[in-house]
Design a protein around this motif. Structure first.
Motif, PDB file in Angstrom:
ATOM      1  N   ILE A  56     -15.516 -12.143 -10.219  1.00 48.82           N
ATOM      2  CA  ILE A  56     -15.833 -12.649  -8.879  1.00 48.82           C
ATOM      3  C   ILE A  56     -15.094 -11.830  -7.816  1.00 48.82           C
ATOM      4  N   PHE A  57     -13.785 -11.645  -8.025  1.00 51.55           N
ATOM      5  CA  PHE A  57     -12.963 -10.988  -7.014  1.00 51.55           C
ATOM      6  C   PHE A  57     -13.346  -9.526  -6.790  1.00 51.55           C
ATOM      7  N   LEU A  58     -13.461  -8.745  -7.863  1.00 53.48           N
ATOM      8  CA  LEU A  58     -13.693  -7.307  -7.700  1.00 53.48           C
ATOM      9  C   LEU A  58     -15.019  -6.993  -7.000  1.00 53.48           C
ATOM     10  N   PRO A  59     -16.148  -7.642  -7.354  1.00 54.41           N
ATOM     11  CA  PRO A  59     -17.375  -7.383  -6.579  1.00 54.41           C
ATOM     12  C   PRO A  59     -17.255  -7.783  -5.112  1.00 54.41           C
ATOM     13  N   VAL A  89      -3.986  -1.447  -9.741  1.00 60.82           N
ATOM     14  CA  VAL A  89      -5.292  -2.070 -10.006  1.00 60.82           C
ATOM     15  C   VAL A  89      -5.618  -2.049 -11.497  1.00 60.82           C
ATOM     16  N   ASP A  90      -4.992  -1.160 -12.268  1.00 56.51           N
ATOM     17  CA  ASP A  90      -5.255  -1.091 -13.708  1.00 56.51           C
ATOM     18  C   ASP A  90      -4.970  -2.416 -14.405  1.00 56.51           C
ATOM     19  N   ILE A  91      -3.976  -3.144 -13.917  1.00 53.50           N
ATOM     20  CA  ILE A  91      -3.537  -4.368 -14.599  1.00 53.50           C
ATOM     21  C   ILE A  91      -4.610  -5.446 -14.577  1.00 53.50           C
ATOM     22  N   PRO A  92      -5.182  -5.802 -13.404  1.00 51.10           N
ATOM     23  CA  PRO A  92      -6.247  -6.810 -13.421  1.00 51.10           C
ATOM     24  C   PRO A  92      -7.568  -6.306 -13.969  1.00 51.10           C
ATOM     25  N   VAL A  93      -7.671  -5.013 -14.280  1.00 55.14           N
ATOM     26  CA  VAL A  93      -8.888  -4.481 -14.888  1.00 55.14           C
ATOM     27  C   VAL A  93      -8.772  -4.457 -16.411  1.00 55.14           C
ATOM     28  N   ILE A 196      -8.855   3.558  -5.345  1.00 56.12           N
ATOM     29  CA  ILE A 196      -8.838   2.264  -4.659  1.00 56.12           C
ATOM     30  C   ILE A 196      -7.488   2.035  -3.988  1.00 56.12           C
ATOM     31  N   LEU A 197      -6.427   2.259  -4.744  1.00 51.33           N
ATOM     32  CA  LEU A 197      -5.082   1.989  -4.234  1.00 51.33           C
ATOM     33  C   LEU A 197      -4.199   3.203  -4.515  1.00 51.33           C
ATOM     34  N   PRO A 198      -4.277   4.225  -3.686  1.00 51.85           N
ATOM     35  CA  PRO A 198      -3.480   5.435  -3.914  1.00 51.85           C
ATOM     36  C   PRO A 198      -1.980   5.134  -3.842  1.00 51.85           C
ATOM     37  N   HIS A 199      -1.218   5.783  -4.703  1.00 59.64           N
ATOM     38  CA  HIS A 199       0.225   5.525  -4.750  1.00 59.64           C
ATOM     39  C   HIS A 199       0.962   6.126  -3.548  1.00 59.64           C
ATOM     40  N   ASN A 200       0.329   7.065  -2.861  1.00 57.00           N
ATOM     41  CA  ASN A 200       1.017   7.772  -1.770  1.00 57.00           C
ATOM     42  C   ASN A 200       0.656   7.243  -0.384  1.00 57.00           C
ATOM     43  N   MET A 201      -0.015   6.071  -0.321  1.00 50.67           N
ATOM     44  CA  MET A 201      -0.358   5.467   0.967  1.00 50.67           C
ATOM     45  C   MET A 201       0.022   3.991   0.949  1.00 50.67           C
ATOM     46  N   LYS A 202       0.719   3.540   1.973  1.00 50.49           N
ATOM     47  CA  LYS A 202       1.168   2.159   2.029  1.00 50.49           C
ATOM     48  C   LYS A 202       0.157   1.282   2.771  1.00 50.49           C
TER      49      LYS A 202
END
Length: 247
Positions: A56-59, A89-93, A196-202
């Protein structure tokens, strides 16, 4: 990056976080019920619960998950699933989209976060890496997980890959556990989460399709603990080459 995309990325990040928190509060109800049970029944309740949540959340945040290779999971067989790690994001995937109930090894620090810690704790084997006793107990729990017929999902890189290389060097823990339990190793590669969530951008994120590809399993029957380095290197080469050829 142009200024408009930068601003939209920040807005998208906070939208995603708000939606995550709202859906998380709802999911606490079935998770609380699951915690009343012992393993492996708890994992068999948690796994479909988390999969429904993420389905539900990801879509809703524009991130579709495409899975490939789940036919490699044989009925009645459990595996040590080893997955690359590029993003939070890897964790909830990974946990919900591994076919079948599974547990993962997780840092105890995250379990101390209010509310989220309950969800984090429910599907994980917690370890305090600073304490030798905790590390030893986690090894026992990982073996118990495999004996119960659950999959064990591990990130052999140990931490997020913030380099420009396909994979970071692997630790031997996942392969030692597979050999000790004589369970096959199932390589899995996640693509797209770093976009989706780059490590180098806050406080910045961007929607992207996620791919989760499984490779044919590698048997460990007849292997001894002295073979763990060889097994680690074999799996690393397979995953690295697949990542290079398919990213």
């Amino acid at each position: 990056m142009n200024p408009i995309k930068r601003i939209l990325g920040h807005l998208y990040f906070f939208y995603g976080m708000l939606l995550f928190l709202i859906t998380m509060v709802i999911i606490l109800i079935p998770v609380g019920i699951a915690l009343l049970f012992s393993e492996p029944k708890r994992a068999r309740i948690i796994h479909p619960t988390y999969k429904i949540w993420m389905s539900i959340f990801l879509p809703l945040v524009g991130c579709r998950v495409k899975r490939k290779g789940k036919e490699y999971f044989e009925p009645g067989q459990n595996y040590v699933v080893v997955v690359n790690h590029n993003s939070l994001v890897d964790i909830p995937v990974s946990m919900p989209w591994v076919p079948g109930p599974n547990k993962t090894l997780a840092k105890i620090e995250m379990a101390r976060i209010p509310l989220f810690g309950i969800i984090y704790r429910a599907g994980s084997i917690l370890v305090d890496r600073k304490k030798e006793r905790s590390r030893s107990e986690s090894l026992t729990q990982m073996q118990d997980t495999l004996k119960m017929g659950l999959h064990l999902t591990l990130y052999p890189e140990g931490t997020r890959n913030k380099t420009d290389k396909p994979l970071q060097p692997f630790y031997e823990g996942a392969f030692m556990n597979a050999i000790a339990a004589q369970k096959p190793v199932m390589p899995g590669l996640i693509f797209g989460t770093g976009d989706i969530l780059p490590h180098n951008m806050k406080f910045w994120a961007w929607p992207h399709t996620i791919r989760f590809d499984f490779l044919p399993p590698i048997k460990t029957e007849g292997m001894e603990l002295k073979d763990k380095k060889q097994l680690k290197e074999q799996v690393f080469r397979l995953m690295e080459q697949y990542y290079i050829n398919n990213r």
